[in-house]
Structure formats: structure tokens, C-alpha cells
Design a protein around this motif. Structure first.
Motif, PDB file in Angstrom:
ATOM      1  N   MET A  32       0.853  -1.192   0.000  1.00  0.00           N
ATOM      2  CA  MET A  32       0.000   0.000   0.000  1.00  0.00           C
ATOM      3  C   MET A  32       0.887   1.240   0.000  1.00  0.00           C
ATOM      4  N   VAL A  33       0.625   2.156  -0.899  1.00  0.00           N
ATOM      5  CA  VAL A  33       1.422   3.379  -0.980  1.00  0.00           C
ATOM      6  C   VAL A  33       0.991   4.335   0.112  1.00  0.00           C
ATOM      7  N   ASN A  34       1.947   4.931   0.802  1.00  0.00           N
ATOM      8  CA  ASN A  34       1.644   5.897   1.850  1.00  0.00           C
ATOM      9  C   ASN A  34       1.571   7.277   1.241  1.00  0.00           C
ATOM     10  N   LEU A  35       0.371   7.841   1.222  1.00  0.00           N
ATOM     11  CA  LEU A  35       0.189   9.161   0.624  1.00  0.00           C
ATOM     12  C   LEU A  35       0.424  10.274   1.620  1.00  0.00           C
ATOM     13  N   GLY A  36       0.515   9.905   2.893  1.00  0.00           N
ATOM     14  CA  GLY A  36       0.684  10.945   3.887  1.00  0.00           C
ATOM     15  C   GLY A  36      -0.561  11.762   4.103  1.00  0.00           C
ATOM     16  N   ILE A  37      -1.737  11.150   3.860  1.00  0.00           N
ATOM     17  CA  ILE A  37      -2.965  11.920   3.986  1.00  0.00           C
ATOM     18  C   ILE A  37      -3.846  11.412   5.112  1.00  0.00           C
ATOM     19  N   GLY A  38      -3.327  10.381   5.862  1.00  0.00           N
ATOM     20  CA  GLY A  38      -4.067   9.913   7.020  1.00  0.00           C
ATOM     21  C   GLY A  38      -5.474   9.503   6.664  1.00  0.00           C
ATOM     22  N   LYS A  39      -6.421  10.047   7.385  1.00  0.00           N
ATOM     23  CA  LYS A  39      -7.816   9.704   7.173  1.00  0.00           C
ATOM     24  C   LYS A  39      -8.554  10.731   6.327  1.00  0.00           C
ATOM     25  N   GLU A  44      -6.308   0.244  -4.957  1.00  0.00           N
ATOM     26  CA  GLU A  44      -5.240   0.374  -3.961  1.00  0.00           C
ATOM     27  C   GLU A  44      -5.592   1.436  -2.918  1.00  0.00           C
ATOM     28  N   LEU A  45      -6.204   2.510  -3.367  1.00  0.00           N
ATOM     29  CA  LEU A  45      -6.502   3.627  -2.469  1.00  0.00           C
ATOM     30  C   LEU A  45      -7.880   3.540  -1.823  1.00  0.00           C
ATOM     31  N   GLY A  46      -8.731   2.700  -2.388  1.00  0.00           N
ATOM     32  CA  GLY A  46     -10.102   2.665  -1.880  1.00  0.00           C
ATOM     33  C   GLY A  46     -10.880   3.911  -2.250  1.00  0.00           C
ATOM     34  N   TYR A  47     -10.564   4.460  -3.397  1.00  0.00           N
ATOM     35  CA  TYR A  47     -11.196   5.714  -3.850  1.00  0.00           C
ATOM     36  C   TYR A  47     -12.636   5.474  -4.292  1.00  0.00           C
ATOM     37  N   LYS A  48     -13.510   6.379  -3.890  1.00  0.00           N
ATOM     38  CA  LYS A  48     -14.906   6.346  -4.326  1.00  0.00           C
ATOM     39  C   LYS A  48     -15.224   7.669  -5.009  1.00  0.00           C
ATOM     40  N   PRO A  49     -15.477   7.641  -6.323  1.00  0.00           N
ATOM     41  CA  PRO A  49     -15.752   8.890  -7.051  1.00  0.00           C
ATOM     42  C   PRO A  49     -17.015   9.566  -6.551  1.00  0.00           C
ATOM     43  N   ASN A  50     -16.980  10.882  -6.515  1.00  0.00           N
ATOM     44  CA  ASN A  50     -18.111  11.683  -6.059  1.00  0.00           C
ATOM     45  C   ASN A  50     -18.869  12.192  -7.281  1.00  0.00           C
ATOM     46  N   ALA A  51     -20.009  11.550  -7.577  1.00  0.00           N
ATOM     47  CA  ALA A  51     -20.773  11.917  -8.768  1.00  0.00           C
ATOM     48  C   ALA A  51     -21.307  13.335  -8.676  1.00  0.00           C
ATOM     49  N   ILE A  52     -21.674  13.755  -7.475  1.00  0.00           N
ATOM     50  CA  ILE A  52     -22.226  15.101  -7.311  1.00  0.00           C
ATOM     51  C   ILE A  52     -21.161  16.153  -7.598  1.00  0.00           C
ATOM     52  N   ARG A  80     -10.097  12.549   3.043  1.00  0.00           N
ATOM     53  CA  ARG A  80     -10.792  11.988   1.890  1.00  0.00           C
ATOM     54  C   ARG A  80      -9.834  11.839   0.706  1.00  0.00           C
ATOM     55  N   ILE A  81      -9.835  10.663   0.116  1.00  0.00           N
ATOM     56  CA  ILE A  81      -8.989  10.420  -1.057  1.00  0.00           C
ATOM     57  C   ILE A  81      -9.662  11.040  -2.271  1.00  0.00           C
ATOM     58  N   THR A  82      -8.895  11.747  -3.081  1.00  0.00           N
ATOM     59  CA  THR A  82      -9.449  12.465  -4.222  1.00  0.00           C
ATOM     60  C   THR A  82      -8.942  11.887  -5.531  1.00  0.00           C
ATOM     61  N   SER A  83      -9.509  12.392  -6.614  1.00  0.00           N
ATOM     62  CA  SER A  83      -9.069  11.944  -7.945  1.00  0.00           C
ATOM     63  C   SER A  83      -7.633  12.372  -8.218  1.00  0.00           C
ATOM     64  N   LYS A  84      -7.168  13.438  -7.561  1.00  0.00           N
ATOM     65  CA  LYS A  84      -5.772  13.851  -7.717  1.00  0.00           C
ATOM     66  C   LYS A  84      -4.832  12.775  -7.175  1.00  0.00           C
ATOM     67  N   ASP A  85      -5.221  12.171  -6.059  1.00  0.00           N
ATOM     68  CA  ASP A  85      -4.410  11.105  -5.485  1.00  0.00           C
ATOM     69  C   ASP A  85      -4.359   9.910  -6.429  1.00  0.00           C
ATOM     70  N   VAL A  86      -5.521   9.564  -7.019  1.00  0.00           N
ATOM     71  CA  VAL A  86      -5.583   8.452  -7.964  1.00  0.00           C
ATOM     72  C   VAL A  86      -4.694   8.747  -9.170  1.00  0.00           C
ATOM     73  N   ALA A  87      -4.773   9.972  -9.684  1.00  0.00           N
ATOM     74  CA  ALA A  87      -3.986  10.355 -10.853  1.00  0.00           C
ATOM     75  C   ALA A  87      -2.493  10.251 -10.567  1.00  0.00           C
ATOM     76  N   ARG A  88      -2.097  10.650  -9.342  1.00  0.00           N
ATOM     77  CA  ARG A  88      -0.665  10.614  -8.992  1.00  0.00           C
ATOM     78  C   ARG A  88      -0.152   9.181  -8.937  1.00  0.00           C
ATOM     79  N   ILE A  89      -0.933   8.287  -8.340  1.00  0.00           N
ATOM     80  CA  ILE A  89      -0.505   6.892  -8.222  1.00  0.00           C
ATOM     81  C   ILE A  89      -0.517   6.198  -9.587  1.00  0.00           C
TER      82      ILE A  89
END
Length: 339
Positions: free
Chosen positions: A1-8, A51-59, A10-19
């Protein structure tokens, strides 16, 4: 698991794009329309999502794009044919990355009320399968930027996308078939008298009969496309002194009711005493207990074409609305006699 340094956080699409090693717009395209992204790029993004458990925000995405990615469908779900069509339309839209919002219309419900409620959800497009549009409703949708597709309907004088069977041509085809097989006393059973598809079938049927020198047509509108409507209306026709020797029903459900009225209510033989022909080719029409002669529409082709037209209109506001007509196919079974 990659450590993003973001703790708890919210994971964003920017994080997904970086990985994934892609741009943020590419991540957005994967979720809005995967077909526009290369398979290898899509795999990278989806692996990062897992890997990140990202959930896209449709709204949030809709606020950015000014689109909800939702297509509204107005349908009437008490008909076998409508359910089959709805399934095809929904599946096609979902393969194109769209979400579906369904409004089931009651027979006595005003379409204006339904559309007004649906527009509150900021839908990108509307598929209307049940009735015709007023010019006011078209204007309301245009002001909101909502594109429209009339499915198996058409309206003259209003510039919106429509796909439909060539119902006038179908009526002419049925008239030729019945006259060619020696029938002389013809009847037509429709549902509501303000439905364009039924009126067009009647027009083609009546015009061709008159062109061939026959002026003996009885027309009855039962009110709705229900089995009991067809049964009741056909019973009245077949009890008349000048009983028709052939009945063209504007929908299979009417024809099935008409067949049971003839056989079970009045003890008549089909097709020896009366021939009955329908329209739609619903599943039950082919059952041996009915073996209904009917007209089949190229529904899959109509759905594919209609959805493509609607999506083009949504993507390009300069796309000119179209009317596309499709030829029906006469399916000959045993409910029409050959003389």
C-alpha cells in the motif's frame, strides 16, 4: 500500500492520478465514459482506485462538468413491450457510461407534471416512450439544456430527435396482406385516439384500403392498450350484424384480448370466422395457444440509433435533431386465414 501521507483525509481523484501516473482529467474520463480511454490507461487508473479505496463523487463531478450524466426515461410499465424496450434502452445507456432515472407514468397522469418533476433532477437528456410532446414542454427542456428523444413516437412541426417505425407504411402493408388474402370487411382497434403511432397505423391502413377500392372499414378506439380493452371492443365488433372478417389491432395486447373474445366469449374460430393481426410481436404472441400474426419492429436497431442521436445532441448543442423511420416486418402465423 502506498503511503500518501494523507491519514484519514478523503482520497481524491488527484491522489488516484498521482498513483496511476496520469492526469486528473484522465481519471474523470475513466468514470464518465470508459470507452474513450485506452484499455491500458484504464487498467492503471482502476488499479490505483482499488489500492486507495477511492470512491468517485458523482455530485462533485457534475458540478465541475455542468452535467449530471443522468438520462431520464418516461415509460409506462404495465405493458410487456414497454418493459422489453426499457430494458434495452437502460442497458444501452449504461454501456455508454450514463445513469438512468426512471419515471413510471400512470395512464391518467399529465406528462407536463412528470417532465417538470424530472427536470428538477437536472437530467442531461430525456427518452420519452409513452406519448407525444407539447411545444411548451420542448421549450422548457431547451431552456434548461435538456435534450429529448422520442422513442417510437414522432411529432410534426417540432424539431426534436425521434426514432420510430414507419407506422404509415406498416398500416399499408397490413392492408395489402388482408386484402390479398381475400378479406373484405375490415376493422381497426386502437388504444387512445391521440397517440401518434396508432393514428399513423390507421392512416396507412385506411388509405391503402381506399386506394384498392374497398370502403368498408370500422374504426374503434378502446381507450388504453389493455388486454381487457381489446377483448371488450372486439366482442362488440363481432356481435354486430355486419361482423368484420378481419381485425387489425394497433398493439398485440389488444389483439390477444380480441382473440380470446372471439374464441372464448363468442365461440368463433380463428382464422376461419375472423382473422386477427397485431403489432409489436411480444413474446406471448408466438405461443402456440395464440400464434398471432403481427408486425415486428427492429427494436434493437431503433434503441442503438436513438441513444446515439441523443448522446450526440448532449455532446454537441449544434447537432441537428433527426427523425429516423424504420421498416416493420410482417410475421405470419396462423391467426390470419389465406383464401
Amino acid at each position: 500500500m502506498v503511503n500518501l501521507g494523507i491519514g484519514k483525509q478523503r482520497i481524491t481523484s488527484k491522489d488516484v492520478a498521482r498513483i496511476a501516473g496520469v492526469s486528473q482529467p484522465t481519471v474523470s474520463r475513466v468514470f464518465s465514459s470508459a470507452n474513450k480511454v485506452k484499455p491500458e490507461t484504464r487498467d492503471k487508473v482502476l488499479n490505483a482506485v482499488l489500492e486507495l479505496g477511492y470512491k468517485p463523487n458523482a455530485i462533485a463531478r457534475s458540478l465541475t462538468s455542468q452535467r449530471t450524466n443522468i438520462i431520464g426515461i418516461v415509460a409506462q410499465l404495465n405493458k410487456d413491450f414497454s418493459l422489453y424496450t426499457l430494458d434495452l434502452i437502460s442497458r444501452k445507456l449504461q454501456t455508454e457510461g450514463k445513469q438512468v432515472l426512471l419515471f413510471n407514468v400512470d395512464t391518467d397522469q399529465e406528462l407536463d407534471d412528470v417532465i417538470s418533476k424530472m427536470l428538477q433532477y437536472q437530467v442531461d437528456g430525456l427518452v420519452i416512450t409513452v406519448t407525444t410532446f407539447t411545444s411548451k414542454l420542448v421549450e422548457d427542456c431547451a431552456r434548461q439544456g435538456t435534450q429529448i428523444l422520442l422513442f417510437n413516437r414522432q411529432m410534426m412541426g417540432i424539431n426534436i430527435n425521434s426514432v420510430s417505425s414507419d407506422n404509415v407504411d406498416v398500416g399499408r402493408m397490413v392492408a395489402n396482406y388482408l386484402l390479398d388474402t381475400g378479406h373484405k370487411r375490415l376493422a381497426f382497434i386502437g388504444g387512445r385516439d391521440k397517440v401518434s403511432s396508432s393514428n399513423d397505423r390507421l392512416k396507412g391502413f385506411r388509405d391503402r384500403i381506399q386506394e384498392r377500392g374497398v370502403d368498408n372499414l370500422v374504426v374503434v378506439y378502446g381507450g388504453e392498450y389493455y388486454y381487457e380493452t381489446g377483448r371488450k371492443t372486439a366482442r362488440q365488433l363481432l356481435l354486430s350484424q355486419d361482423r368484420p372478417d378481419a381485425i387489425f389491432c394497433s398493439g398485440d395486447v389488444l389483439a390477444l384480448g380480441a382473440m380470446d373474445a372471439a374464441r372464448h366469449d363468442l365461440g368463433l374460430n380463428i382464422p376461419d370466422d375472423v382473422s386477427i393481426i397485431g403489432y409489436d410481436d411480444v413474446t406471448i404472441a408466438s405461443w402456440p395457444s395464440y400464434s398471432l400474426t403481427t408486425v415486428r419492429q427492429p427494436i434493437v436497431e431503433m434503441v442503438d440509433t436513438g441513444v446515439e442521436m441523443l448522446l450526440k445532441s448532449i455532446e454537441n448543442c449544434d447537432f441537428e435533431p433527426e427523425l429516423k423511420l424504420f421498416q416493420g416486418q410482417l410475421i405470419k402465423r396462423t391467426s390470419v386465414r389465406s383464401l
